[in-house]
Design a protein around this motif. Structure first.
Motif, PDB file in Angstrom:
ATOM      1  N   GLN A 216       0.834  -1.208   0.000  1.00  0.00           N
ATOM      2  CA  GLN A 216       0.000   0.000   0.000  1.00  0.00           C
ATOM      3  C   GLN A 216       0.864   1.251   0.000  1.00  0.00           C
ATOM      4  O   GLN A 216       0.598   2.211  -0.742  1.00  0.00           O
ATOM      5  N   PHE A 219       2.463   1.755  -3.375  1.00  0.00           N
ATOM      6  CA  PHE A 219       1.507   2.281  -4.341  1.00  0.00           C
ATOM      7  C   PHE A 219       1.306   3.777  -4.139  1.00  0.00           C
ATOM      8  O   PHE A 219       1.267   4.555  -5.104  1.00  0.00           O
ATOM      9  N   GLN A 220       1.180   4.186  -2.879  1.00  0.00           N
ATOM     10  CA  GLN A 220       0.999   5.604  -2.578  1.00  0.00           C
ATOM     11  C   GLN A 220       2.226   6.413  -2.994  1.00  0.00           C
ATOM     12  O   GLN A 220       2.099   7.515  -3.532  1.00  0.00           O
ATOM     13  N   LYS A 221       3.421   5.868  -2.743  1.00  0.00           N
ATOM     14  CA  LYS A 221       4.650   6.555  -3.164  1.00  0.00           C
ATOM     15  C   LYS A 221       4.692   6.715  -4.676  1.00  0.00           C
ATOM     16  O   LYS A 221       5.060   7.774  -5.192  1.00  0.00           O
ATOM     17  N   SER A 222       4.305   5.650  -5.389  1.00  0.00           N
ATOM     18  CA  SER A 222       4.306   5.695  -6.850  1.00  0.00           C
ATOM     19  C   SER A 222       3.356   6.764  -7.360  1.00  0.00           C
ATOM     20  O   SER A 222       3.671   7.512  -8.292  1.00  0.00           O
ATOM     21  N   LYS A 223       2.167   6.847  -6.727  1.00  0.00           N
ATOM     22  CA  LYS A 223       1.188   7.852  -7.140  1.00  0.00           C
ATOM     23  C   LYS A 223       1.694   9.263  -6.843  1.00  0.00           C
ATOM     24  O   LYS A 223       1.549  10.175  -7.656  1.00  0.00           O
ATOM     25  N   LEU A 224       2.313   9.441  -5.672  1.00  0.00           N
ATOM     26  CA  LEU A 224       2.848  10.756  -5.326  1.00  0.00           C
ATOM     27  C   LEU A 224       3.960  11.165  -6.284  1.00  0.00           C
ATOM     28  O   LEU A 224       4.044  12.335  -6.692  1.00  0.00           O
ATOM     29  N   ASP A 225       4.827  10.209  -6.661  1.00  0.00           N
ATOM     30  CA  ASP A 225       5.885  10.509  -7.627  1.00  0.00           C
ATOM     31  C   ASP A 225       5.289  10.922  -8.965  1.00  0.00           C
ATOM     32  O   ASP A 225       5.781  11.852  -9.623  1.00  0.00           O
ATOM     33  N   SER A 226       4.215  10.231  -9.367  1.00  0.00           N
ATOM     34  CA  SER A 226       3.553  10.558 -10.627  1.00  0.00           C
ATOM     35  C   SER A 226       2.923  11.947 -10.568  1.00  0.00           C
ATOM     36  O   SER A 226       3.026  12.738 -11.513  1.00  0.00           O
ATOM     37  N   ASP A 227       2.275  12.234  -9.431  1.00  0.00           N
ATOM     38  CA  ASP A 227       1.649  13.553  -9.260  1.00  0.00           C
ATOM     39  C   ASP A 227       2.705  14.657  -9.285  1.00  0.00           C
ATOM     40  O   ASP A 227       2.482  15.730  -9.870  1.00  0.00           O
ATOM     41  N   THR A 230       3.896  15.241 -12.828  1.00  0.00           N
ATOM     42  CA  THR A 230       2.887  16.002 -13.568  1.00  0.00           C
ATOM     43  C   THR A 230       2.927  17.475 -13.186  1.00  0.00           C
ATOM     44  O   THR A 230       2.820  18.366 -14.051  1.00  0.00           O
TER      45      THR A 230
END
Length: 242
Positions: A216, A219-227, A230
């Protein structure tokens, strides 16, 4: 020996330190063995029932050999797991180097990775003590900085988490020895790592909880890196007047 060189030698302190050294299988007398964090760990682990890693390793630990890598670009081969490829209890195949199929075939079977093997980095300074459960498909082997552990009587994933835990990592820090940047831990050291003797079923449940939590968080780290990526693109677009 745990003494400060610019202070007068205290014979009583020397006697205490020598007793401590005598209890160590390695008879090491380097100053760090007397550091408070290690003595606190000793006091804790000696106060409870414990087991040694060697108790669940009936066979020798398998250390890799230094391979002859393929230097050509875009040539297929067999991945070799190295210290760089083991990160956050995962294997990044993109960081592996490769050897030819012929070289792989010539390697001892014991050095070929199997499902549920534990891969452990055992030398290389700050790279020491990284553990991962091997679960990849296809042929893989290890280089000379990585070892394979095949435990019996305990699930490999449980031992991975024990080695990766703060309790495991402090023992790696204590056991590593050698020149700066070229330190290593020996098989004898690893076999004498100690952990609390607890109910294995309960421990497996805790490992499952940790594994889910870890996924979990990743996944959150990956999303934050993506954000963040962007956001930088948007920032750049604004600078370019778009």
């Amino acid at each position: 020996m745990g003494l400060i060189f610019d202070e007068p030698l205290n014979p009583q302190c020397l006697s205490i330190d020598l007793k401590m050294i005598a209890k160590s299988h390695s008879l090491r007398c380097d100053a760090k063995q007397a550091q408070d964090r290690f003595l606190k760990f000793d006091a804790f682990i000696n106060s409870i029932e414990s087991f040694e890693v060697g108790d669940v390793l009936p066979n020798p630990i398998i250390k890799g050999i230094q391979p002859s890598y393929i230097e050509e670009i875009n040539v297929s081969g067999v991945p070799v797991v190295n210290t760089l490829a083991i990160q956050n209890m995962q294997i990044n195949v993109s960081d592996c180097r490769f050897i030819t199929e012929e070289d792989f075939d010539s390697i001892d079977e014991e050095r070929k990775c199997r499902q549920n093997d534990i891969l452990l980095t055992v030398d290389g300074g700050t790279s020491i003590g990284k553990a991962v459960l091997f679960s990849l498909e296809g042929d893989f082997t290890i280089d000379s900085h990585v070892s394979i552990l095949r435990p019996v009587g305990i699930k490999p994933v449980v031992l991975v988490y024990l080695l990766a835990s703060p309790m495991g990592q402090i023992q790696f820090k204590r056991a590593e020895s050698g020149a700066s940047g070229q330190t290593a831990v020996t098989e004898e050291d690893i076999r004498r790592f100690r952990f609390p003797l607890v109910n294995l079923n309960a421990l497996e449940k805790e490992v499952n909880k940790m594994d889910k939590m870890k996924k979990q968080v990743e996944f959150q780290k990956s999303k934050l890196d993506s954000d963040l990526a962007t956001a930088w693109l948007n920032f750049n677009d604004k600078l370019a007047g778009k």
